[in-house]
Design a protein around this motif. Structure first.
Motif, mmCIF file in Angstrom:
data_model
loop_
_atom_site.group_PDB
_atom_site.id
_atom_site.type_symbol
_atom_site.label_atom_id
_atom_site.label_comp_id
_atom_site.label_asym_id
_atom_site.label_seq_id
_atom_site.Cartn_x
_atom_site.Cartn_y
_atom_site.Cartn_z
ATOM 1 N N ALA A 178 0.921 -1.129 0.005
ATOM 2 C CA ALA A 178 0.110 0.132 -0.022
ATOM 3 C C ALA A 178 0.826 1.387 -0.120
ATOM 4 O O ALA A 178 0.666 2.390 -0.832
ATOM 5 C CB ALA A 178 -0.811 -0.012 1.076
ATOM 6 N N ALA A 179 1.956 1.210 0.758
ATOM 7 C CA ALA A 179 3.008 2.383 0.669
ATOM 8 C C ALA A 179 3.470 2.552 -0.416
ATOM 9 O O ALA A 179 3.667 3.621 -1.159
ATOM 10 C CB ALA A 179 3.852 2.106 1.877
ATOM 11 N N TYR A 180 4.066 1.487 -0.983
ATOM 12 C CA TYR A 180 4.596 1.604 -2.416
ATOM 13 C C TYR A 180 3.612 2.242 -3.549
ATOM 14 O O TYR A 180 4.100 2.959 -4.548
ATOM 15 C CB TYR A 180 5.134 0.366 -3.115
ATOM 16 C CG TYR A 180 6.074 -0.182 -1.884
ATOM 17 C CD1 TYR A 180 7.196 0.587 -1.050
ATOM 18 C CD2 TYR A 180 6.444 -1.552 -1.658
ATOM 19 C CE1 TYR A 180 8.138 0.051 -0.214
ATOM 20 C CE2 TYR A 180 7.277 -2.273 -0.969
ATOM 21 C CZ TYR A 180 8.079 -1.316 0.054
ATOM 22 O OH TYR A 180 9.127 -1.774 0.798
ATOM 23 N N GLU A 240 1.538 4.258 -3.334
ATOM 24 C CA GLU A 240 1.389 5.800 -3.092
ATOM 25 C C GLU A 240 2.008 6.598 -3.738
ATOM 26 O O GLU A 240 2.040 7.667 -3.934
ATOM 27 C CB GLU A 240 0.983 6.138 -1.657
ATOM 28 C CG GLU A 240 -0.308 5.443 -0.878
ATOM 29 C CD GLU A 240 -0.259 5.750 0.621
ATOM 30 O OE1 GLU A 240 0.563 6.499 0.950
ATOM 31 O OE2 GLU A 240 -1.155 5.203 1.208
#
Length: 317
Positions: free
Chosen positions: A18-20, A22
């Motif tokens: 999820a962080a990547y 973004e």
């Protein structure tokens, strides 16, 4: 990128993803490498069994947009030009290319293109399910690298000599290179049945099969072959190459149409050198095509990730 990698290290896989995701793609776009392989898979039920194999090669899988092409349309303009100048092609005198159905996938910007479907492809290599099953049934060898070179036309001796010089030139590897000429149908049948890592054929092929000293050998009549990989450097060798895959081979290089002798020699020399250095079939042909004006007539059938030797370091691409 505003990412806290220390925190992400302890995060779950889902949280990391999820962080990547973004991160704006525009920030990464200039640094994304060209993908190596794209697989164009015709949306037919029988092609489903190929998906694990192409995914294992890290291919981008897509359903294709294709254009149907008659075989006469893909005859190389270079071949026609050389033929007008008097240079001979590797077709049998008076023969013509078979009227086969060809498809041209809408290609991507990947380095290599793969076609999964019934027809012969233009501009892509042809994956065949039997090839991957054949590879699973074979065991790797730690002994000598066995290579057979057959030249069935003395006018093509230049390539035979070059191949003999190229294969086995790496002193640190044990090679056993056998060079034979002017084989009969029975002798060629025996040569194909013999267990060998690579079979390099130089000569004539047409819809009847391999042109031999006493007639034709049609590989579609063979029950089994011992060669793991092959290079059929002759005109119109696609159907014969597919038959070798169906009889037990893993991968090979073939032609769709006629090739002039000088162009075939350049492709043959490049392929011999690259395979000897550890390039797999697909990557070797990707480079060798650019060495000749008739390079667009060549394609890989079967498992193109097969190599006959290992590299000195990382696998070349």
């Amino acid at each position: 990128m505003d990412l806290d990698f220390a925190d992400l290290y302890d995060a779950s896989l889902a949280e990391r993803l999820a962080a990547y995701l973004e991160v704006p793609y525009a920030l990464l776009e200039d640094h994304v490498p060209e993908w190596q392989l794209a697989a164009h898979v015709a949306p037919e039920p029988e092609n489903v069994e190929m998906l694990p194999f192409v995914v294992d090669d890290l291919a981008v899988v897509r359903t294709p947009s294709v254009t149907e092409r008659p075989a006469s349309d893909v005859r190389s303009s270079a071949t026609e030009e050389f033929a007008r100048s008097g240079e001979f092609t590797r077709s049998v005198t008076g023969s013509s290319a078979p009227d086969q159905s060809l498809v041209e996938p809408d290609l991507t910007d990947a380095q290599e293109q793969l076609w999964v479907g019934d027809d012969a492809p233009v501009g892509a290599n042809k994956a065949i399910a039997e090839a991957f099953r054949n590879r699973l049934e074979r065991t790797s060898s730690d002994g000598e690298i066995d290579i057979t070179v057959v030249c069935n036309d003395s006018k093509m001796d230049e390539e035979r000599t070059l191949a003999d010089e190229m294969y086995g030139s790496r002193e640190e590897l044990p090679f056993d290179v056998t060079v034979r000429s002017d084989l009969t149908t029975g002798e060629l049948r025996d040569a194909l049945a013999r267990e060998t890592q690579f079979f390099h054929y130089i000569g004539h092929i047409d819809e009847n099969g391999f042109d031999c000293a006493d007639g034709y050998l049609d590989t579609r009549s063979l029950d089994s072959v011992g060669a793991e990989a092959f290079f059929l450097n002759a005109c119109q060798s696609y159907d014969q190459g597919v038959a070798l895959i169906e009889s037990g081979a893993i991968g090979g290089v073939v032609t769709l149409n006629d090739v002039v002798n000088s162009g075939a020699v350049r492709v043959g020399k490049a392929m011999s050198r690259l395979l000897n250095r550890g390039f797999p079939l697909r990557s070797a042909l990707n480079v060798a095509r650019d060495r000749s004006l008739v390079g667009d007539q060549y394609l890989v059938v079967g498992d193109g990730n097969l190599g006959i030797t290992q590299t000195d370091g990382n696998a070349p691409t």
